[in-house]
Design an enzyme around this catalytic site. Structure first.
Site, PDB file in Angstrom:
ATOM      1  N   ASP A   8      34.929  36.061  35.995  1.00 39.26           N
ATOM      2  CA  ASP A   8      35.759  35.161  36.822  1.00 39.26           C
ATOM      3  C   ASP A   8      36.880  34.428  36.076  1.00 39.26           C
ATOM      4  O   ASP A   8      37.108  33.227  36.322  1.00 39.26           O
ATOM      5  CB  ASP A   8      34.867  34.121  37.504  1.00 39.26           C
ATOM      6  CG  ASP A   8      33.887  34.728  38.490  1.00 39.26           C
ATOM      7  OD1 ASP A   8      33.869  35.960  38.651  1.00 39.26           O
ATOM      8  OD2 ASP A   8      33.115  33.960  39.096  1.00 39.26           O
ATOM      9  N   ASP A  46      35.530  36.486  41.842  1.00 39.93           N
ATOM     10  CA  ASP A  46      35.239  35.771  43.075  1.00 39.93           C
ATOM     11  C   ASP A  46      36.226  36.241  44.139  1.00 39.93           C
ATOM     12  O   ASP A  46      37.441  36.287  43.889  1.00 39.93           O
ATOM     13  CB  ASP A  46      35.410  34.259  42.831  1.00 39.93           C
ATOM     14  CG  ASP A  46      34.101  33.505  42.897  1.00 39.93           C
ATOM     15  OD1 ASP A  46      33.035  34.133  42.877  1.00 39.93           O
ATOM     16  OD2 ASP A  46      34.149  32.256  42.955  1.00 39.93           O
ATOM     17  N   HIS A  48      36.435  35.409  48.021  1.00 42.47           N
ATOM     18  CA  HIS A  48      35.901  34.753  49.210  1.00 42.47           C
ATOM     19  C   HIS A  48      36.788  34.958  50.432  1.00 42.47           C
ATOM     20  O   HIS A  48      38.020  34.862  50.335  1.00 42.47           O
ATOM     21  CB  HIS A  48      35.806  33.239  48.973  1.00 42.47           C
ATOM     22  CG  HIS A  48      34.868  32.841  47.885  1.00 42.47           C
ATOM     23  ND1 HIS A  48      33.556  33.240  47.843  1.00 42.47           N
ATOM     24  CD2 HIS A  48      35.044  32.044  46.794  1.00 42.47           C
ATOM     25  CE1 HIS A  48      32.964  32.723  46.787  1.00 42.47           C
ATOM     26  NE2 HIS A  48      33.852  31.995  46.125  1.00 42.47           N
ATOM     27  N   HIS A  81      38.847  28.119  47.205  1.00 51.11           N
ATOM     28  CA  HIS A  81      39.271  28.790  45.969  1.00 51.11           C
ATOM     29  C   HIS A  81      39.020  30.289  46.057  1.00 51.11           C
ATOM     30  O   HIS A  81      38.162  30.747  46.796  1.00 51.11           O
ATOM     31  CB  HIS A  81      38.534  28.218  44.748  1.00 51.11           C
ATOM     32  CG  HIS A  81      37.064  28.497  44.753  1.00 51.11           C
ATOM     33  ND1 HIS A  81      36.162  27.771  45.518  1.00 51.11           N
ATOM     34  CD2 HIS A  81      36.322  29.449  44.118  1.00 51.11           C
ATOM     35  CE1 HIS A  81      34.945  28.256  45.338  1.00 51.11           C
ATOM     36  NE2 HIS A  81      35.007  29.273  44.498  1.00 51.11           N
ATOM     37  N   LYS A 106      32.546  39.513  44.238  1.00 50.76           N
ATOM     38  CA  LYS A 106      31.371  38.788  44.720  1.00 50.76           C
ATOM     39  C   LYS A 106      31.804  37.629  45.601  1.00 50.76           C
ATOM     40  O   LYS A 106      32.972  37.247  45.624  1.00 50.76           O
ATOM     41  CB  LYS A 106      30.536  38.276  43.543  1.00 50.76           C
ATOM     42  CG  LYS A 106      31.270  37.346  42.593  1.00 50.76           C
ATOM     43  CD  LYS A 106      30.433  37.090  41.346  1.00 50.76           C
ATOM     44  CE  LYS A 106      31.094  36.107  40.386  1.00 50.76           C
ATOM     45  NZ  LYS A 106      31.199  34.743  40.927  1.00 50.76           N
ATOM     46  N   CYS A 151      28.604  30.636  37.208  1.00 57.36           N
ATOM     47  CA  CYS A 151      28.628  32.093  37.316  1.00 57.36           C
ATOM     48  C   CYS A 151      28.192  32.796  36.040  1.00 57.36           C
ATOM     49  O   CYS A 151      27.567  33.857  36.101  1.00 57.36           O
ATOM     50  CB  CYS A 151      30.008  32.546  37.772  1.00 57.36           C
ATOM     51  SG  CYS A 151      30.395  31.925  39.449  1.00 57.36           S
TER      52      CYS A 151
END
Length: 207
Positions: A8, A46, A48, A81, A106, A151
């Site tokens: 990340d 990440d 999202h 974020h 993820k 993470c």
């Protein structure tokens, strides 16, 4: 076989980002040095959706840092974020991403967060990382990136749980430290679980 996992290192976790990790940019030159030492370099990202349940903005009268029950799992609420396709979700342009053999995304399910690069926070949905490592005979994993206390920690714990010898490269990680000492406690927890905590200088060339 061994591999390096870069966790990340994305714009929203760097200075000026929506969820900046203090000193997060300091890991970039260390990571860039590390990627030259491994034939297999992997990364997590990440990724999202905008309606993700971990975003405080999606819960009326809630603020970042609040903790709620999200579908049966205790969840820290964060600023918005790493939204899919946004500049904040991109890797830093200073990062040697051309050395990444594969990227595992993820946090894509709006109903559950995913700190670990292996599984969601409920341990149900796999990102495919464990299977990928198994298929390539990887039995030793070196982990670096952001953030130590979230993470990185959960990726390391799942790596250990998958039967992989796991090393966390401490000087190539930085933590959020919502509470003072969280990062130090995370390193202790990972060590007690079976990870070795190492420095980048001890990771030999071309593993």
């Amino acid at each position: 076989m061994d591999a390096l996992l870069v966790v990340d290192v994305q714009n929203d976790f760097l200075p000026g980002g929506a969820l900046a990790v203090p000193g997060g940019n300091q890991v970039i030159p260390v990571v860039n040095g590390l990627v030259e030492r491994f034939d297999l370099v992997l990364a997590t990202q990440d990724w999202h959706p905008a309606n993700h349940g971990s975003f405080a903005a999606n819960h009326p009268d809630r603020q970042p840092g609040d903790v709620i029950d999200l579908n049966g799992i205790m969840q820290v609420l964060w600023p918005v974020h790493c939204v899919q396709g946004s500049p904040g979700a991109d890797f830093s342009t200073q990062l040697r991403t051309e050395r990444f053999n594969k990227i595992f995304r993820k946090g894509i399910d709006p109903g559950i967060d995913s700190y670990s690069g292996f599984f969601d926070n409920g341990g149900k949905r796999s990102t495919g990382l464990a299977e990928y490592l198994r298929d390539r005979g990887v039995d030793e994993l070196f982990i670096c990136g952001l953030a130590t206390d979230y993470c990185v920690k959960f990726s390391a714990l799942d790596s250990i749980g998958s039967g992989i010898r796991t090393h966390v490269i401490a000087d190539a990680c930085r933590g959020v430290d919502l509470k003072p000492g969280d990062s130090g406690a995370a390193l202790t927890e990972m060590r007690h679980a079976g990870a070795s905590i190492v420095e980048s200088a001890s990771v030999r060339l071309k593993r």
